[in-house]
Design an enzyme around this catalytic site. Structure first.
Site, PDB file in Angstrom:
ATOM      1  N   SER B 149       0.840  -1.194   0.000  1.00 13.35           N
ATOM      2  CA  SER B 149       0.000   0.000   0.000  1.00 13.35           C
ATOM      3  C   SER B 149       0.883   1.255   0.000  1.00 13.35           C
ATOM      4  O   SER B 149       1.753   1.392  -0.859  1.00 13.35           O
ATOM      5  CB  SER B 149      -0.932  -0.062   1.212  1.00 13.35           C
ATOM      6  OG  SER B 149      -1.939   0.894   1.112  1.00 13.35           O
ATOM      7  N   ASP B 316      -8.965  -6.274  -4.561  1.00  9.17           N
ATOM      8  CA  ASP B 316      -8.551  -4.979  -4.030  1.00  9.17           C
ATOM      9  C   ASP B 316      -9.038  -3.894  -4.985  1.00  9.17           C
ATOM     10  O   ASP B 316      -8.524  -3.750  -6.083  1.00  9.17           O
ATOM     11  CB  ASP B 316      -7.021  -4.946  -3.895  1.00  9.17           C
ATOM     12  CG  ASP B 316      -6.507  -3.651  -3.294  1.00  9.17           C
ATOM     13  OD1 ASP B 316      -7.298  -2.703  -3.115  1.00  9.17           O
ATOM     14  OD2 ASP B 316      -5.300  -3.594  -2.999  1.00  9.17           O
ATOM     15  N   HIS B 349      -8.187  -4.993  -0.202  1.00  8.90           N
ATOM     16  CA  HIS B 349      -6.879  -4.361   0.000  1.00  8.90           C
ATOM     17  C   HIS B 349      -6.139  -4.943   1.207  1.00  8.90           C
ATOM     18  O   HIS B 349      -4.922  -5.088   1.194  1.00  8.90           O
ATOM     19  CB  HIS B 349      -7.076  -2.859   0.163  1.00  8.90           C
ATOM     20  CG  HIS B 349      -5.798  -2.087   0.247  1.00  8.90           C
ATOM     21  ND1 HIS B 349      -4.842  -2.146  -0.742  1.00  8.90           N
ATOM     22  CD2 HIS B 349      -5.309  -1.245   1.196  1.00  8.90           C
ATOM     23  CE1 HIS B 349      -3.818  -1.370  -0.394  1.00  8.90           C
ATOM     24  NE2 HIS B 349      -4.079  -0.817   0.770  1.00  8.90           N
TER      25      HIS B 349
END
Lengths: 196, 377
Positions: B149, B316, B349
Site C-alpha cells: 500500500s 482490491d 486491499h
C-alpha cells in the site's frame, strides 16, 4: 513435450543473448535454460499460481496474466523471440495470440501437439479419439481446446500474413523433417510477420 | 511464539530539506531491527509501513504479548522474510504518532506542540529520512526494500531516488499514484477530522481535546475501502446485532456492520493522531513519480537498476491490480527485471496483511533467491 531434451533442442533455435517472451512459460524451465546456456533475458507469462511460484523459486521473471487478456503490456517488436510452447492449444483466442506473437516479437516460435501424427490417425480410423503420451487426455476432459495439424498451422500462418522461416516435427527428442505431418507428435514453426 | 524486540530511537540534528521547500531539524526517528547484519553488510532489508502502522513490523515487546508487529506473519525467524537470514529494519515515518517526530511533539523553537504547523511530508521525504538512518547504521546498499500500500509507494520510490542503493524492491498492493476516487476518500476523511469542533485548527493538544468524532469517521471510511464487498457480506451480511426485528431508529446501532465500523472507529480514535492522519493521507495524494516526467511512469523509472517483485490482489478495489500493472508495464518498457503476481484472494486491499499461502509462499520464494544472491543463506 516438457522434457529437457526437447527444450534443449528448441533452445538451439534462439540466438544467443536474445530477449525472449515465453507465453505460458510454465515453471520457467525454458527461460532458465535460455538464461544459463544462451545468455538470454526476458519474461514469462503464466496464469497458474503454482507455476508462478516455481518461476520465483528459479529466479525467472514471470508476469501472472491470462493470455486471453492479450499482450497489451508489450510494445511492438519488444522481443527478439516470442515462444508459444504447448500454449496455443489451450487458447480460446489462438489466432489473435498468434498475431500478437508476431507483433511483439521479431520472430515467433510455436510448438503444439500434431493431431495428424500417425498414432492419432490410427485411433481415429478405429473410431476413437486418441489418448497418447503426447495427448494424454480423454476427449471430454482435455485442456487442449484446439487440436490442429502441421498442415493446419501452415494454413493459419499464411492466412495471418506470417512468413514461415522453418517448420519441422519433433518426435522422441529428435527433429523430423521428412513427412512431419504423419511422423511427428509435435509440430514446430518459426515465423515472422510479413513486412508491410 | 513471537520473539521479543525493543524499539530504538535515532536523533538527527538536521536540517532535512523537504519537497515542500520547508525543512525540519532536530527530529527523531523510531526504528526496530530484527536479525543480524552480516559481515559484508549485504543482507539488510528495509520494510516500509503503510498508513496506520509503524516501525513495529514484527515481534512483541517485553511483557506485552498483545504487542505483535503488524507484519508478524511475514517477518521473523523462518517467516517469508526470514530474520535468520536477513537484517530487517522498520522505520517509523516522520510525522507519525508512534515515536518519530510528529505534530504532537513540542517544537523546541516555540515550546508548544507543532500541531497543524508540522510541515507536509511526502513519500520522497520519508525515503530521504530512511536513507539517512541507514547511513548511520552503516548500510550503503539494501538487499531489498519492501512495503504494501503506502509502504509499496515508498518501496517504489526508493529505486527512483537511490538507484544504486537497492538491489530488489518488493511492491505489494500498491499504485503509481492515487486515482481521483482514492483522493476523494482521503478528502472525506480529512474533512471529517478538520470539521470536528474539537480539532481547533490542529492545535487541539493545547485545548486538552482530541477530535475523536472526526477520527472515527475517517477510520470508518478507510476501513470500508480496505475490505471487499464479498468479505463484508460474508462476515456481516445484513445480520442485526441483537434483535430479529428492526427498531425503526436511525440513531442506534442495528446492523452488525455498523457495530463493527463503530468499534474500529472508536479503537482508532483512541490511539491515532488526527494531524498525522491528515499528513499521511496527503502524502498518499501527492505521490506521483511520473508527474515530473509529463505523466510517463516509464521515464520516471528509467534510471532504475533494481529488480522488482510486484503483487496485487484481485478483489482490491482501492489499489486495484490494474494499478500494479501500470507499474509492471513501465518496468517492462525499461527492460527491468520484474515479476508480477495477481493473487486471486477474496479479502480486498487488506489481503496484503493476511495469511494467503499463495502470496506468502511467493514472497518466501523471492526472498530465497535474494538470500542466495547476497550470501545470506
Amino acid at each position: 513435450m516438457s522434457d529437457i531434451s526437447t527444450y534443449r533442442l528448441l533452445s538451439q533455435m534462439i540466438p544467443r543473448g536474445a530477449r525472449v517472451l515465453d507465453l505460458g512459460c510454465g515453471d520457467g524451465t525454458m527461460l532458465d535454460l535460455l538464461a544459463r546456456e544462451r545468455g538470454c533475458t526476458g519474461y514469462g507469462i503464466e496464469i497458474d499460481d503454482a507455476n508462478v511460484l516455481a518461476c520465483a523459486r528459479r529466479g525467472v521473471n514471470v508476469i501472472q496474466r491470462n493470455l486471453e487478456d492479450g499482450l497489451d503490456l508489450f510494445d511492438d517488436r519488444a522481443f527478439d523471440v516470442v515462444l508459444q510452447l504447448d500454449t496455443l492449444q489451450h487458447l480460446r483466442n489462438a489466432e489473435t495470440m498468434l498475431r500478437e506473437t508476431a507483433r511483439v516479437g521479431r520472430i515467433g516460435i510455436v510448438a503444439f501437439p500434431n493431431f495428424a501424427h500417425w498414432p492419432n490417425r490410427m485411433a481415429i480410423l478405429r473410431g476413437r479419439m486418441p489418448v497418447t503420451r503426447r495427448l494424454p487426455y480423454q476427449w471430454y476432459d482435455t485442456p487442449n481446446i484446439r487440436v490442429g495439424t502441421f498442415k493446419d498451422f501452415d494454413a493459419l500462418a499464411r492466412r495471418n500474413q506470417l512468413r514461415i522461416l522453418d517448420a519441422f516435427g519433433l518426435q522422441d527428442g529428435r527433429e523430423v523433417r521428412w513427412l512431419p505431418n504423419a511422423r511427428a507428435g509435435t509440430a514446430v514453426f518459426r515465423f515472422e510477420a510479413m513486412p508491410g | 511464539m513471537s520473539f521479543v524486540v525493543q524499539p530504538q530511537a535515532m536523533h538527527f540534528d538536521g536540517p532535512l530539506a523537504l519537497r515542500s521547500g520547508a525543512s525540519i531539524s532536530g527530529y527523531t526517528l523510531a526504528y526496530e531491527t530484527y536479525g543480524a547484519l552480516n559481515a559484508a553488510r549485504s543482507n539488510a532489508v528495509l520494510v516500509c509501513h503503510a498508513l496506520n502502522a509503524s516501525h513495529h513490523v514484527a515481534g512483541v515487546y517485553e511483557g506485552q504479548p498483545g504487542s505483535e508487529g503488524w507484519w508478524d506473519n511475514m517477518v521473523g525467524p523462518g517467516k517469508p522474510l526470514d530474520t535468520d537470514r536477513f537484517f530487517v529494519i522498520g522505520i517509523n515515518n516522520l510525522g507519525s504518532c508512534f515515536g518519530s517526530t510528529g505534530p504532537a511533539d513540542i517544537d523546541p523553537a516555540t515550546g508548544r506542540s507543532r500541531g497543524a504547523d508540522f510541515p507536509v511530508v511526502t513519500v520522497e521525504d520519508w525515503v530521504e529520512a530512511q536513507a539517512l538512518l541507514l547511513d548511520r547504521l552503516g548500510i550503503t546498499r539494501l538487499a531489498a526494500v519492501m512495503g504494501g500500500s503506502l509502504g509499496g509507494m515508498q518501496a517504489l520510490s526508493w529505486p527512483i531516488q537511490y538507484p544504486d542503493r537497492v538491489a530488489h524492491a518488493v511492491v505489494i498492493a500498491s499504485a503509481p499514484n492515487l486515482n481521483a476516487e482514492n483522493i476523494a476518500f482521503n478528502e472525506v476523511a480529512r474533512r471529517a477530522i478538520v470539521t470536528d469542533p474539537d480539532f481547533h485548527g490542529g492545535h487541539f493538544y493545547e485545548h486538552g481535546t482530541v477530535p475523536k468524532r472526526g477520527l472515527r469517521i475517517a477510520r470508518m471510511i478507510g476501513h470500508i475501502t480496505y475490505l471487499s464487498d464479498d468479505v463484508m457480506n460474508t462476515r456481516f451480511g445484513r445480520e442485526l446485532r441483537d434483535a430479529v426485528a428492526y427498531k425503526y431508529t436511525t440513531q442506534d446501532v442495528e446492523f452488525q456492520i455498523e457495530s463493527y465500523l463503530r468499534y474500529q472507529g472508536d479503537k482508532f480514535s483512541e490511539y491515532f493522531d488526527a494531524n498525522t492522519y491528515l499528513l499521511i493521507t496527503r502524502a498518499l495524494d501527492y505521490f506521483d513519480p511520473a508527474a515530473a516526467y509529463g505523466g510517463r511512469l516509464a521515464d520516471a523509472l528509467a534510471g532504475c537498476q533494481t529488480r522488482f517483485l510486484l503483487a496485487s490482489f484481485t478483489t482490491d478495489w482501492r489499489f486495484a491490480p490494474a494499478r500494479s500493472r501500470e507499474i509492471v508495464r513501465a518496468l517492462l518498457d525499461n527492460r527491468l527485471d520484474v515479476s508480477y503476481a495477481e493473487i486471486d484472494a477474496p479479502h480486498g486491499h487488506d489481503a496484503f496483511l493476511l495469511d494467503d499461502p499463495r502470496y506468502l509462499n511467493l514472497v518466501r520464494a523471492y526472498f530465497g533467491r535474494v538470500a542466495a544472491e547476497v550470501g545470506a543463506a
